[in-house]
Design a protein around this motif. Structure first.
Motif, mmCIF file in Angstrom:
data_model
loop_
_atom_site.group_PDB
_atom_site.id
_atom_site.type_symbol
_atom_site.label_atom_id
_atom_site.label_comp_id
_atom_site.label_asym_id
_atom_site.label_seq_id
_atom_site.Cartn_x
_atom_site.Cartn_y
_atom_site.Cartn_z
ATOM 1 N N ASP A 1 37.503 7.664 32.018
ATOM 2 C CA ASP A 1 37.894 7.943 33.389
ATOM 3 C C ASP A 1 39.401 8.150 33.514
ATOM 4 O OD1 ASP A 1 36.710 8.457 35.796
ATOM 5 O OD2 ASP A 1 37.254 6.519 36.656
ATOM 6 N N LYS B 1 39.121 21.196 38.348
ATOM 7 C CA LYS B 1 40.467 20.636 38.439
ATOM 8 C C LYS B 1 41.425 21.807 38.480
ATOM 9 C CE LYS B 1 43.514 17.645 35.786
ATOM 10 N NZ LYS B 1 44.080 16.724 36.744
ATOM 11 N N ALA C 1 43.424 15.107 45.897
ATOM 12 C CA ALA C 1 43.725 15.724 44.599
ATOM 13 C C ALA C 1 44.526 17.007 44.742
ATOM 14 C CB ALA C 1 42.435 15.987 43.853
ATOM 15 N N LYS D 1 41.365 12.674 36.345
ATOM 16 C CA LYS D 1 40.711 12.777 37.655
ATOM 17 C C LYS D 1 40.384 14.240 37.939
ATOM 18 C CE LYS D 1 41.009 8.495 39.458
ATOM 19 N NZ LYS D 1 40.339 7.903 38.298
ATOM 20 N N TYR D 2 39.168 14.477 38.341
ATOM 21 C CA TYR D 2 38.764 15.837 38.691
ATOM 22 C C TYR D 2 38.653 15.951 40.208
ATOM 23 C CZ TYR D 2 38.134 16.698 33.819
ATOM 24 O OH TYR D 2 38.376 16.860 32.492
#
Lengths: 130, 931
Positions: B703, B737, B804, B706-707
């Motif tokens: 993990d 991403k 994000a 991060k997407y």
């Protein structure tokens, strides 16, 4: 002549005898042709034949590794090793195998790789991003 | 070529270093000369000059070390030695290891110990100081020439020594050096991963202290010969000889332990030329200690002691020559490459062979002799024979090991000469050295029953014969009891076993039955008893070692003789029965750069009760960029009576190297399939069912990445062939991403398939912004409205929103609107963001993956508190989910295991340690004597 001299002379004689005996422990690096002819256990030095396949199947035959090697005369022959594939095999500069010539190929029981890690000095390591 | 002004070099470091080399060399030469002059009585002035010379030499040497470490610590790659030993990513605790990894560094380490020992001698050697230090400084002078790096004029690049501070651009001729800023693009080669372990930190310093320690008895021997005080040197030299026996032995033992632990050579000793050549000086030194003892007890054998200490040092030099000249070539796994020092090394060796020979011949008549011949039933006679056997062992080993040297010499005379090699090194040495073991085992014990300078043999004879008879009888009994349990048909192994027992039993007898002053005999007891134990350990572990990683059922037909099998393939989470053990490869976990494999072993009795179980954790070390596996570390389960050694000796090629993985991926033939939820699809080998869609799939292993969003398909595979009707559940996924789609394929190893979600699915599910039809709605905080079939609540605001797609900047005014969207059972919380940056307005969209609503926060009216959002319904009409499947994919959940049992291996270590403690005991016994 005292006793120690006698013992020393015996020791020297034994040493000579042993050295003469041990000449059968040594041999010159053979070629595939010699191995074929002699049917004896020989040592062959050579390089990996990169034009042919290196095959190892850990899934089905972990004790069976084959490749083709070029001997000192440039003759290529299949080599079979009943062992897992040695690490860094593809990186090796030269290969020394000991074994006997059989019908299916040269069956080696010992392999020695000369790896360029010791010879790495000839190349300059460049940074990755350049 | 115009002179280039290079950027970023630190030339002053090399200048200091090279100056220190020259200073240290000249000072050593000066010290040697001064100490030599000081040997004449009344030359106090020379003695003090010699001391100052030695101190300056030491200062120079320490400066070299400091400077070099400084350059290495700061990664000054303009220096060849730095470039070859360190790299940017080398952990700092390997700095010293890298330092002595190279040829020059190990010479420096050797000299460092000579200097330390030299200082001790200056304080303790009293009248021997000028003699001993003269020789030692002479040795240092020669060693220092190895670092000079001075080109001899009028020759073709012939040089004396190799300067560790040489610039890489002077050594190599490469186009890169036309670039003034070449330092910004090169990096270090670093320490070979195989050497990155704690052994490389402790083994070389101890071994080189061992090498250095051999020099001191040699210096004393030269001192004795040249001063003609043949009896006087024996006392001060003895503790140095025992110290050497101890520390050198410890160095060799550490090497053996390293080889055993890493087991790339198949055990603790492989009769490799480099190993042999380091053992020989030790053996000869031990022979010297024995004649030394004879000399101190009886006055005999002084001449032999000279010879042994001389030979021990000469063989250290010969070993240095063999390892460092490159002459061993491909006969050894750990020799250095040629450095052009061959001639210098030969000259070094010849000089220090010629000096003792010259002195011996010149002064041999003054060596005191005992006229009466020693009695055949005296201890000294058999001790002398024992020492000779040790020498004999060393000579045999050296002759075999020197075969490459012989080949080189033959080539000088006959360019067509074909070099000879030992066909089977292990077999060759074992065959001969076995008899050495037999002789030493018997001599070292039975001679203990005899007395020095036997004066009353007639009355002692009966006692001797009784003891000897009892010992031989007991040893024979023990041999007959143990021999049938050893896997051998060779009678000579029985003889060796017999002699091992003789050594063990005699020494026990000697101490516990005959021992009147145990304290004094402790040294002899420990070392000879230890030797006996070592013999037993070598036999038991060597003959009865066994591979348990063989599976006679699985391998039939593939190799001609399945007894040859050493390894077996394990499949994750499956039990395999191998030679009494149930073995399971349970899992693998990634910890930093290490992948650790958990493998469990369980031994069961007839009633299926587990009688022994343990776990091993061999591991694989990845390169820093994770592109390939660099090295493998074994794992050993230790018991008192045996070791079980395990290592991973094979792994799927595509997991070893990312390039192979890419090649494999390119070679796979992916076939597209289209699935509907809960509608089974019949493939010829299996049935596939899509059980659902996961909008929050787990994408990376730990993990760490991060997407922005992801989509996974929950699939079930039912194998048609499988008798157990096993169901395989898997979830291939896509991740997004920065507008790039990433694949997270899954494999089912039992079916040999690899499944990917088709990239197309992303644009099917998450449509292009252009195709969306946004509708504006206006809300206030806490308000609930209905839009289409959805109930929408504005729960509040987030004043420091994170998303994000949102890169926060200084001065941003950002506000996130916390929306809850509900339709029937499904609810989704999303936070679209409204931003004012440099008086411009932006919005960052958010998407409720499970409900299919796209939302933007379009504007704020500060006066009324009205918030405007733009909402659009995603196209949730996707009913067909495209996947691709490749068949015939090699397994990824396997490893090839090698597991070996070494019974009685602790006898080997225990025996060796006892021998070393024997030397220590002797050393401590002498502590009362003046140093």
């Amino acid at each position: 002549m005292n006793k120690l001299h006698i013992v020393a002379s015996i020791a020297i004689l034994v040493a000579i005898a042993l050295l003469v005996m041990s000449t059968k422990d040594i041999s010159s690096y053979a070629t595939f042709e010699i191995a074929e002819r002699s049917q004896q256990r020989v040592k062959i030095v050579g390089n990996l034949d990169v034009t042919k396949d290196v095959s190892y199947d850990p899934e089905n035959a972990p004790n069976y590794f084959t490749f083709n090697m070029l001997d000192a005369n440039g003759i290529s022959n299949k080599v079979i090793l009943n062992e897992p594939k040695p690490r860094d095999f593809e990186m090796s500069e030269s290969i020394v195998v000991s074994g006997k010539m059989e019908v299916e190929g040269f069956v080696a029981d010992e392999i020695l790789l000369k790896c360029p890690s010791k010879y790495k000095d000839e190349e300059l390591a460049l940074k990755k991003d350049s | 070529m115009p002179k280039i002004e290079y950027i970023g070099e630190h030339l002053w470091v090399g200048q200091i270093g090279h100056f220190a080399i020259l200073l240290s060399f000249v000072a050593a030469l000066f010290a040697a000369f001064s100490f030599y002059k000081a040997q004449k009585p009344g030359n106090k002035g020379w003695l003090s000059m010699g001391r100052w010379g030695f101190i300056i030499h030491a200062f120079g040497l320490f400066s070299i070390i400091t400077t070099m470490l400084y350059a290495m610590y700061h990664r000054m790659y303009e220096y060849t030695y730095v470039q070859r030993q360190v790299s940017d990513d080398l952990p700092i605790y390997y700095l010293f290891s890298s330092f002595w990894q190279g040829q020059e560094g190990s010479f420096i380490l050797w000299m460092f110990w000579h200097v330390i020992l030299g200082f001790i001698l200056i304080r303790t050697a009293h009248k021997w100081e000028p003699y001993v230090l003269a020789t030692l400084s002479g040795v240092q002078t020669f060693l220092m020439t190895m670092l000079l790096g001075i080109y001899i004029p009028f020759t073709d690049n012939q040089k004396i020594g190799s300067n560790p501070f040489a610039l890489i651009r002077d050594i190599m001729d490469a186009p890169i050096f036309n670039n003034a800023d070449y330092l910004s693009i090169i990096t270090g080669t670093g320490l070979n991963p195989l050497l990155q372990n704690y052994w490389m930190v402790i083994h070389p310093p101890v071994l080189f202290l061992g090498f250095a320690s051999v020099t001191i008895p040699f210096c004393f021997a030269i001192a004795g010969l040249s001063s003609k005080l043949h009896n006087d040197w024996l006392r001060p030299a003895f503790k140095w000889a025992t110290f050497s026996g101890f520390i050198y032995g410890l160095g060799i033992l550490m090497g053996a332990a390293w080889a055993y632990e890493a087991l790339s050579f198949g055990g603790y000793w492989a009769w490799d030329p480099v190993e042999n050549s380091s053992l020989v000086p030790w053996l000869i030194g031990i022979a010297g200690i024995h004649t030394h003892l004879i000399a101190r007890s009886t006055g005999r054998s002084i001449g032999s002691t000279y010879i042994y200490y001389g030979l021990a040092f000469i063989f250290v030099l010969y070993s240095t020559f063999l390892t460092r000249s490159g002459v061993l070539g491909d006969t050894s796994v750990h020799s250095f490459t040629e450095m052009g020092l061959e001639n210098q090394l030969i000259l070094f060796m010849l000089t220090f062979t010629a000096i003792p020979i010259y002195l011996y011949i010149k002064n041999r008549n003054s060596i005191p002799k005992v006229e009466k011949e020693e009695a055949i039933y005296s201890r000294e006679f058999w001790m002398f024979i024992g020492a000779m056997v040790l020498l004999f062992s060393g000579v045999l080993m050296t002759v075999s090991t020197s075969l490459p040297v012989f080949n080189k010499i033959m080539l000088l005379f006959d360019s067509d000469y074909i070099g000879q090699v030992i066909t089977d090194q292990m077999d060759h040495h074992n065959k001969y050295q076995l008899w050495i073991g037999v002789f030493i085992g018997i001599l070292s014990s039975l001679s203990l029953l005899l007395r020095f300078k036997e004066f009353n043999w007639v009355s002692y004879k009966t006692k001797f014969l009784k003891s000897a008879g009892m010992i031989l009888g007991l040893s024979a009994l023990a041999t007959f009891a143990v021999l049938p349990n050893l896997e051998t048909t060779n009678w000579s192994h029985g003889v060796l076993l017999f002699s091992g027992f003789i050594a063990v039993i005699t020494n026990l007898f000697h101490v516990f039955l005959f021992g009147k002053n145990n304290q004094a005999r402790l040294a002899s007891f420990l070392s000879h008893f230890g030797f006996g134990i070592l013999i037993l350990g070598i036999l038991i572990s060597g003959l009865n070692k066994k591979h348990i990683s063989t599976n006679p059922f699985a391998q039939q037909g593939i190799t001609a003789d399945s007894k040859l099998d050493k390894v077996v393939t394990l499949i994750k989470e499956r039990k395999f029965f191998l030679n009494d053990y149930w073995v399971t490869y349970e899992s693998d976990t990634l910890e930093g750069n290490l992948r650790k494999f958990d493998i469990s072993f369980a031994k069961k009795d007839e009633n299926n009760n587990i009688i022994d179980s343990f776990k091993v954790r061999p591991n694989a070390l990845y390169s820093n960029d994770f592109k390939k596996i660099e090295t493998w570390n074994p794992s050993t389960k230790r018991y008192l009576h045996k070791d079980i050694f395990t290592q991973v000796s094979g792994y799927p090629a595509h997991l070893l190297d990312i390039e192979v993985a890419h090649q494999l991926e390119d070679s796979l033939n992916y076939v597209p399939y289209s699935l509907k939820i809960d509608e089974p699809f019949e493939h010829k080998d299996f049935t596939i069912t899509l059980k659902g869609v996961n909008y929050q799939p787990i994408l990376s292993e730990n993990d760490s990445v991060k997407y922005d969003m992801g989509i996974g398909l929950r699939l079930e595979f039912l194998a048609k062939e499988s008798a157990q009707n096993e169901i395989y559940r898997t979830e291939p996924a896509l991740g997004l991403k920065n507008a790039l789609v990433y694949q997270f394929p899954k494999s089912i190893d039992d079916l040999g398939i690899k499944i990917k979600v088709d990239d197309q699915l992303f644009s099917d599910v998450f449509q292009d912004e252009a195709n969306l039809e946004y509708e504006s709605i206006v809300m206030k905080e806490g308000e609930v409205i209905t839009w289409k079939d959805y109930s929408i609540t504005l729960n509040g605001f987030d004043r420091s929103p994170e998303h994000a797609n949102y890169n926060k900047q200084e001065g941003d005014i950002a506000l996130g609107g916390n929306l809850s969207i509900r339709k029937g059972e499904i609810e989704s919380d999303i936070t679209p963001i409204f931003i004012i940056r440099d008086s411009q307005q932006f919005s960052i969209k958010d998407f409720g993956t499970n409900i299919g609503i796209h939302a933007r926060f379009s504007s704020i009216d500060p006066n009324s508190g009205d918030m405007t959002f733009a909402l659009a319904e995603g196209n949730s009409t996707v009913v067909e989910y495209p996947i691709v499947i490749a068949e015939g994919v090699p397994r990824s959940d396997i490893l090839v295991l090698e597991a070996q049992v070494f019974p009685g291996i602790n006898l080997v270590w225990g025996g060796c340690l006892m021998m070393l403690f024997g030397f220590l005991a002797s050393l401590f016994k002498q502590k009362k004597l003046d140093f």
